[in-house]
Design a protein around this motif. Sequence first.
Motif, mmCIF file in Angstrom:
data_model
loop_
_atom_site.group_PDB
_atom_site.id
_atom_site.type_symbol
_atom_site.label_atom_id
_atom_site.label_comp_id
_atom_site.label_asym_id
_atom_site.label_seq_id
_atom_site.Cartn_x
_atom_site.Cartn_y
_atom_site.Cartn_z
ATOM 1 N N ARG A 41 0.816 -1.222 0.000
ATOM 2 C CA ARG A 41 0.000 0.000 0.000
ATOM 3 C C ARG A 41 0.848 1.270 0.000
ATOM 4 N N PHE A 42 1.959 1.258 0.744
ATOM 5 C CA PHE A 42 2.734 2.489 0.920
ATOM 6 C C PHE A 42 4.056 2.525 0.163
ATOM 7 N N ALA A 43 4.402 1.489 -0.549
ATOM 8 C CA ALA A 43 5.665 1.471 -1.295
ATOM 9 C C ALA A 43 5.731 2.587 -2.334
ATOM 10 N N GLY A 44 4.602 3.008 -2.849
ATOM 11 C CA GLY A 44 4.572 4.087 -3.835
ATOM 12 C C GLY A 44 5.037 5.424 -3.293
ATOM 13 N N MET A 45 5.155 5.544 -1.996
ATOM 14 C CA MET A 45 5.648 6.784 -1.393
ATOM 15 C C MET A 45 7.174 6.868 -1.404
ATOM 16 N N ILE A 46 7.830 5.760 -1.672
ATOM 17 C CA ILE A 46 9.294 5.722 -1.684
ATOM 18 C C ILE A 46 9.799 6.396 -2.958
ATOM 19 N N ALA A 47 10.891 7.166 -2.828
ATOM 20 C CA ALA A 47 11.471 7.845 -3.989
ATOM 21 C C ALA A 47 11.736 6.847 -5.116
ATOM 22 N N PRO A 48 11.395 7.199 -6.348
ATOM 23 C CA PRO A 48 11.633 6.288 -7.471
ATOM 24 C C PRO A 48 13.091 5.810 -7.499
ATOM 25 N N ALA A 49 13.270 4.519 -7.704
ATOM 26 C CA ALA A 49 14.590 3.871 -7.724
ATOM 27 C C ALA A 49 15.341 4.079 -6.408
ATOM 28 N N GLY A 50 14.613 4.323 -5.331
ATOM 29 C CA GLY A 50 15.221 4.587 -4.035
ATOM 30 C C GLY A 50 15.950 3.386 -3.458
ATOM 31 N N HIS A 51 16.799 3.696 -2.481
ATOM 32 C CA HIS A 51 17.585 2.696 -1.760
ATOM 33 C C HIS A 51 16.807 2.326 -0.491
ATOM 34 N N VAL A 52 16.370 1.067 -0.409
ATOM 35 C CA VAL A 52 15.491 0.607 0.663
ATOM 36 C C VAL A 52 16.212 -0.411 1.541
ATOM 37 N N LEU A 53 16.031 -0.284 2.834
ATOM 38 C CA LEU A 53 16.532 -1.271 3.792
ATOM 39 C C LEU A 53 15.371 -2.160 4.221
ATOM 40 N N ASP A 54 15.493 -3.449 3.957
ATOM 41 C CA ASP A 54 14.535 -4.436 4.469
ATOM 42 C C ASP A 54 15.176 -4.998 5.730
ATOM 43 N N TYR A 55 14.720 -4.498 6.874
ATOM 44 C CA TYR A 55 15.349 -4.707 8.175
ATOM 45 C C TYR A 55 14.797 -5.967 8.832
ATOM 46 N N VAL A 92 9.759 -4.157 -8.188
ATOM 47 C CA VAL A 92 9.004 -2.959 -8.579
ATOM 48 C C VAL A 92 9.909 -1.733 -8.728
ATOM 49 N N GLY A 93 11.241 -1.960 -8.706
ATOM 50 C CA GLY A 93 12.147 -0.888 -9.099
ATOM 51 C C GLY A 93 13.049 -0.279 -8.054
ATOM 52 N N PHE A 94 13.080 -0.809 -6.861
ATOM 53 C CA PHE A 94 13.945 -0.250 -5.826
ATOM 54 C C PHE A 94 15.235 -1.053 -5.688
ATOM 55 N N ASP A 95 16.302 -0.386 -5.235
ATOM 56 C CA ASP A 95 17.531 -1.069 -4.847
ATOM 57 C C ASP A 95 17.392 -1.390 -3.369
ATOM 58 N N VAL A 96 17.534 -2.660 -3.019
ATOM 59 C CA VAL A 96 17.218 -3.107 -1.670
ATOM 60 C C VAL A 96 18.427 -3.723 -0.997
ATOM 61 N N GLU A 97 18.649 -3.316 0.235
ATOM 62 C CA GLU A 97 19.615 -3.997 1.094
ATOM 63 C C GLU A 97 18.797 -4.803 2.098
ATOM 64 N N ALA A 98 18.972 -6.102 2.066
ATOM 65 C CA ALA A 98 18.243 -7.008 2.948
ATOM 66 C C ALA A 98 19.196 -7.469 4.047
ATOM 67 N N VAL A 99 18.808 -7.243 5.289
ATOM 68 C CA VAL A 99 19.668 -7.627 6.409
ATOM 69 C C VAL A 99 18.921 -8.556 7.349
ATOM 70 N N ASP A 100 19.619 -9.579 7.805
ATOM 71 C CA ASP A 100 19.078 -10.527 8.769
ATOM 72 C C ASP A 100 20.261 -11.259 9.397
ATOM 73 N N ARG A 101 20.020 -11.900 10.521
ATOM 74 C CA ARG A 101 21.100 -12.653 11.166
ATOM 75 C C ARG A 101 21.212 -14.078 10.652
ATOM 76 N N ASP A 102 20.246 -14.515 9.851
ATOM 77 C CA ASP A 102 20.202 -15.895 9.383
ATOM 78 C C ASP A 102 20.750 -16.013 7.959
ATOM 79 N N PRO A 103 21.980 -16.508 7.805
ATOM 80 C CA PRO A 103 22.547 -16.607 6.454
ATOM 81 C C PRO A 103 21.780 -17.569 5.549
ATOM 82 N N GLU A 104 21.163 -18.592 6.117
ATOM 83 C CA GLU A 104 20.384 -19.527 5.299
ATOM 84 C C GLU A 104 19.144 -18.847 4.724
ATOM 85 N N ALA A 105 18.508 -18.009 5.520
ATOM 86 C CA ALA A 105 17.348 -17.270 5.018
ATOM 87 C C ALA A 105 17.773 -16.298 3.924
ATOM 88 N N LEU A 106 18.880 -15.603 4.138
ATOM 89 C CA LEU A 106 19.360 -14.644 3.141
ATOM 90 C C LEU A 106 19.795 -15.331 1.851
#
Length: 188
Positions: free
Chosen positions: A17-31, A45-59
């Motif tokens: 619902r709210f992803a459209g508020m993010i700057a186009p081609a923005g840099h997003v942290l999935d925390y 949908v067009g964003f550059d994403v840094e995905a962080v988690d403590r589980d290397p298998e999930a990543l």
Amino acid sequence: MTEPHAKTLEPSAWVRRFAGMIAPAGHVLDYACGTGRHARWLARVGFDVEAVDRDPEALARLAGEPRVSTRVADLEYGPWPFAEARFDAIVVTNYLFRPRLDAMLACLRPGGVLIYETFMLGHERYGRPSNPAFLLRSGELLQRLVAEFTIIAFEQGVVHSPRDAVIQRVCAVKANAAVLDLPVLGAA
């Protein structure tokens, strides 16, 4: 912690619902991204994403996903991995660790979008998490953000889909520092 979307790879309706508020081609942290359902969707949908988690298998499930970089980090007790990083948006779902909340929010650029959705008190009747340390108090996100964010939307209560849960969610935009320094009107 069991998450309400554990059986689906679909992103949360709140995030969509709210992803459209993010700057186009923005840099997003999935925390605390887990297996990366939001990172994957946001990248598609067009964003550059840094995905962080403590589980290397999930990543590892995100390996080779275009526009997604991953980082293994203990967001609770390890060294803080984002001292100099700034993001156009931060997405957090089904995760709460209050001692690092301020550090996480500091990573958001002025004008950046916070999309946050997690469990709150009352959820314990439906299962995990049930420890109050991992459950928001009523209105907690709203109270925490109101001083330096513009609240776009806030909800809390019981949901029945994708499973029964008690949640709290917010979408907020970090204020520009210049706006925060304005005098209070009507002050003596």
